[in-house]
Design a protein around this motif. Sequence first.
Motif: not given
Length: 340
Positions: A272-282
């Motif tokens: 599985v590919t799991l990635k945490g993110y915050i919207v400001t990354d984009y």
Amino acid sequence: MAKTNKTWILKKRPVGDVSEGDLELVETPVRELKDGEVCIRTLYLSLDPTNRIWMSDREQYMPPVQIGDPMRGGGISVVEESRFDGLEPGDIVNTGLGQWSLYQVKPGAEVNKLPELPGVPLTAFMGPLGMTGMTAYFGLMDIGKPKAGETVVVSAAAGAVGSMVGQIAKIQGCRAVGIAGSDEKCKWLTEVAGFDAAINYKKEDVGEALDRHCPDGIDINFENVGGEIMDTILMRLNDFARMPLCGLISSYNATEPVPGPYNFSMLLMRHVTLKGYIVTDYIERFAEGMQAMAGWLMEGKIKFETDVVEGLEKAPGSLERLFSGKNLGKLVVEVSTPEG
């Protein structure tokens, strides 16, 4: 005469749920503008799970709000006064990262004038065309990478982000299964938002329901909750599944360490590919997300609800609605109207 501002100040760090006395509403005069600044009046204040994170002195993606400082938050405002070329009184703007207050004085370059879209209410810029819409779009499209025919499971599916994720998944030709906390929410997900199925985790055995609604396993788990529900989903992931990690709302008010996940090994076993993110990354790609979401909204492919609480004074007490599951869609506080 100088305007009188009202601002929520963080007085002490909450223990568990936000309680009376953790924040204080104070009044101060609004200072005069300098060149390049605008005075904006808040119309809608965004309430989000991350508000609770910012109140805590814990490891997080940006510095916490300090004791004695204004509570941090985003929203939509109207320009009251301007000494910035390009913005005039009456313009409706995205506040950016602002404060829980009636007025704010900010550099004009830090706020963005909102476009006028025929038939689209201002509250859309808090939901599908706001940070929550961008969170859903990039989390699913960039990390989830949906393919037609795949099964997408969304926790907290009737919330601001989750409700968008399932609808984007359907647009991409996927099967969308939502998990929510009431029959009313589940009915909205299937009858209005177009999810293929919805599970009421308060009344159903989530594992049995997932086996029933996801007979071919789960290809994408859009994770908003964590805890037992996430553990249950992990056991049903397909090989090479993807897992955008958007939130862990079940732990934000916890006063003791939250155990688990117990089935974490399935990430290895299922590749599985799991990635945490915050919207400001984009943030540099927001125009892409806005264009896609606006198009789908204008075409009637995206439905959204706004849970509106009236009055700035109700902001702290209304945060609880996010953690008890009382809100349907995007939770906002209506602070004032464009007319004043």
